[in-house]
Write a protein that holds these residues in place. Structure first.
Motif, PDB file in Angstrom:
ATOM      1  N   ALA A 137       0.352  -1.176  -0.239  1.00  0.00           N
ATOM      2  CA  ALA A 137       0.275   0.039  -0.329  1.00  0.00           C
ATOM      3  C   ALA A 137       0.591   1.037   0.647  1.00  0.00           C
ATOM      4  N   ALA A 138       1.819   1.180   0.417  1.00  0.00           N
ATOM      5  CA  ALA A 138       2.584   2.362   0.211  1.00  0.00           C
ATOM      6  C   ALA A 138       3.610   3.001  -0.691  1.00  0.00           C
ATOM      7  N   ALA A 139       3.880   1.757  -1.226  1.00  0.00           N
ATOM      8  CA  ALA A 139       4.448   1.614  -2.944  1.00  0.00           C
ATOM      9  C   ALA A 139       3.609   2.299  -3.580  1.00  0.00           C
ATOM     10  N   GLY A 140       1.553   2.035  -3.468  1.00  0.00           N
ATOM     11  CA  GLY A 140       0.795   2.170  -4.295  1.00  0.00           C
ATOM     12  C   GLY A 140       0.497   3.636  -4.087  1.00  0.00           C
ATOM     13  N   VAL A 141       0.231   4.261  -2.998  1.00  0.00           N
ATOM     14  CA  VAL A 141       0.639   5.911  -2.784  1.00  0.00           C
ATOM     15  C   VAL A 141       1.851   6.819  -3.009  1.00  0.00           C
ATOM     16  N   LEU A 142       3.516   6.178  -3.055  1.00  0.00           N
ATOM     17  CA  LEU A 142       4.605   7.099  -4.001  1.00  0.00           C
ATOM     18  C   LEU A 142       4.637   6.464  -4.989  1.00  0.00           C
ATOM     19  N   ASP A 143       5.427   7.744  -5.583  1.00  0.00           N
ATOM     20  CA  ASP A 143       6.114   7.302  -7.016  1.00  0.00           C
ATOM     21  C   ASP A 143       7.387   7.172  -6.609  1.00  0.00           C
ATOM     22  N   SER A 144       7.757   7.577  -6.011  1.00  0.00           N
ATOM     23  CA  SER A 144       9.403   7.003  -5.942  1.00  0.00           C
ATOM     24  C   SER A 144       9.894   5.893  -5.374  1.00  0.00           C
ATOM     25  N   PHE A 145       9.036   4.857  -4.639  1.00  0.00           N
ATOM     26  CA  PHE A 145       8.418   3.632  -3.966  1.00  0.00           C
ATOM     27  C   PHE A 145       8.140   3.078  -5.020  1.00  0.00           C
ATOM     28  N   ARG A 146       8.757   1.844  -5.612  1.00  0.00           N
ATOM     29  CA  ARG A 146       7.759   0.847  -6.255  1.00  0.00           C
ATOM     30  C   ARG A 146       8.234  -0.940  -5.442  1.00  0.00           C
ATOM     31  N   VAL A 147       6.950  -1.795  -5.926  1.00  0.00           N
ATOM     32  CA  VAL A 147       7.109  -3.054  -5.794  1.00  0.00           C
ATOM     33  C   VAL A 147       6.303  -3.595  -6.755  1.00  0.00           C
ATOM     34  N   THR A 148       6.950  -4.496  -7.133  1.00  0.00           N
ATOM     35  CA  THR A 148       6.625  -5.450  -8.911  1.00  0.00           C
ATOM     36  C   THR A 148       5.355  -6.183  -8.724  1.00  0.00           C
ATOM     37  N   GLY A 149       5.369  -6.602  -7.091  1.00  0.00           N
ATOM     38  CA  GLY A 149       4.064  -7.010  -6.739  1.00  0.00           C
ATOM     39  C   GLY A 149       3.715  -8.021  -5.514  1.00  0.00           C
ATOM     40  N   PHE A 150       2.557  -8.719  -5.672  1.00  0.00           N
ATOM     41  CA  PHE A 150       2.630  -9.271  -3.930  1.00  0.00           C
ATOM     42  C   PHE A 150       3.510 -10.067  -3.842  1.00  0.00           C
ATOM     43  N   GLY A 151       4.145 -10.408  -4.072  1.00  0.00           N
ATOM     44  CA  GLY A 151       4.780 -11.793  -4.207  1.00  0.00           C
ATOM     45  C   GLY A 151       6.403 -11.050  -3.956  1.00  0.00           C
ATOM     46  N   ALA A 152       6.650  -9.829  -3.874  1.00  0.00           N
ATOM     47  CA  ALA A 152       7.802  -9.233  -4.161  1.00  0.00           C
ATOM     48  C   ALA A 152       7.478  -7.922  -2.542  1.00  0.00           C
ATOM     49  N   ALA A 153       6.025  -7.844  -1.982  1.00  0.00           N
ATOM     50  CA  ALA A 153       5.868  -7.099  -1.481  1.00  0.00           C
ATOM     51  C   ALA A 153       6.145  -8.014  -0.066  1.00  0.00           C
ATOM     52  N   LEU A 154       5.789  -9.584   0.232  1.00  0.00           N
ATOM     53  CA  LEU A 154       5.973 -10.312   0.600  1.00  0.00           C
ATOM     54  C   LEU A 154       6.866 -10.267   1.600  1.00  0.00           C
ATOM     55  N   LEU A 155       8.519 -10.460  -0.006  1.00  0.00           N
ATOM     56  CA  LEU A 155       9.612 -10.778   0.257  1.00  0.00           C
ATOM     57  C   LEU A 155      10.556  -9.492   1.440  1.00  0.00           C
ATOM     58  N   GLY A 156       9.536  -8.495   0.532  1.00  0.00           N
ATOM     59  CA  GLY A 156      10.553  -7.267   0.505  1.00  0.00           C
ATOM     60  C   GLY A 156       9.988  -6.856   2.313  1.00  0.00           C
ATOM     61  N   SER A 157       8.737  -6.916   2.615  1.00  0.00           N
ATOM     62  CA  SER A 157       8.086  -7.242   4.300  1.00  0.00           C
ATOM     63  C   SER A 157       8.751  -7.670   5.404  1.00  0.00           C
ATOM     64  N   LEU A 158       8.911  -8.652   4.586  1.00  0.00           N
ATOM     65  CA  LEU A 158       9.582  -9.633   5.436  1.00  0.00           C
ATOM     66  C   LEU A 158      11.264  -9.159   5.772  1.00  0.00           C
ATOM     67  N   ILE A 159      11.957  -8.921   4.815  1.00  0.00           N
ATOM     68  CA  ILE A 159      13.109  -8.608   4.996  1.00  0.00           C
ATOM     69  C   ILE A 159      13.561  -7.029   5.601  1.00  0.00           C
ATOM     70  N   TYR A 160      12.193  -6.336   5.379  1.00  0.00           N
ATOM     71  CA  TYR A 160      12.086  -5.176   6.478  1.00  0.00           C
ATOM     72  C   TYR A 160      11.971  -5.050   7.715  1.00  0.00           C
ATOM     73  N   SER A 161      10.742  -5.825   8.044  1.00  0.00           N
ATOM     74  CA  SER A 161      11.006  -6.190   9.202  1.00  0.00           C
ATOM     75  C   SER A 161      11.929  -6.717  10.400  1.00  0.00           C
ATOM     76  N   LEU A 162      12.636  -7.587   9.544  1.00  0.00           N
ATOM     77  CA  LEU A 162      13.423  -8.219   9.849  1.00  0.00           C
ATOM     78  C   LEU A 162      14.651  -6.935  10.324  1.00  0.00           C
TER      79      LEU A 162
END
Length: 117
Positions: A76-101
């Protein structure tokens, strides 16, 4: 001071996620600061509501659905911002896991740093 330092470190963690995983893209450090703020805001405001609404599903999945909620906040944050992109839900899942760790490591380090004072 601790909140400001955490914000800066979370932005750096977001840049680290972009360097490790190609499914997440942040254009600059200032964009990472805005993205980290937006993710934090979504986690503070929207996440508790989603956790409450999805409590039965979270209970049935033994808490694993919370990973989905984290990914949705990241996406959702990537959807709101133009300078932050996530390619899909799988990328969001893996990216959020790394970011959370990384966020857990940051919280732990800052807790130790400010507990010593």
């Amino acid at each position: 001071m601790k909140l400001f330092l955490k914000w800066l470190l979370c932005a750096a963690a977001l840049l680290f996620v972009t360097s490790v995983y190609s499914g997440v893209e942040v254009r600059s450090f200032s964009a990472a600061l805005i993205a980290a703020f937006t993710i934090g805001l979504f986690n503070a405001v929207l996440r508790p509501v989603l956790v409450l609404l999805t409590l039965p599903v979270t209970f049935v999945t033994l808490g694993l659905f919370l990973f989905v909620i984290n990914a949705l906040m990241f996406w959702a944050a990537a959807g709101v911002l133009d300078s932050f992109r996530v390619t899909g839900f799988g990328a969001a899942l893996l990216g959020s896991l790394i970011y959370s760790l990384l966020g857990v490591l940051i919280d732990s380090a800052l807790g130790r740093l400010f507990a010593q004072k």
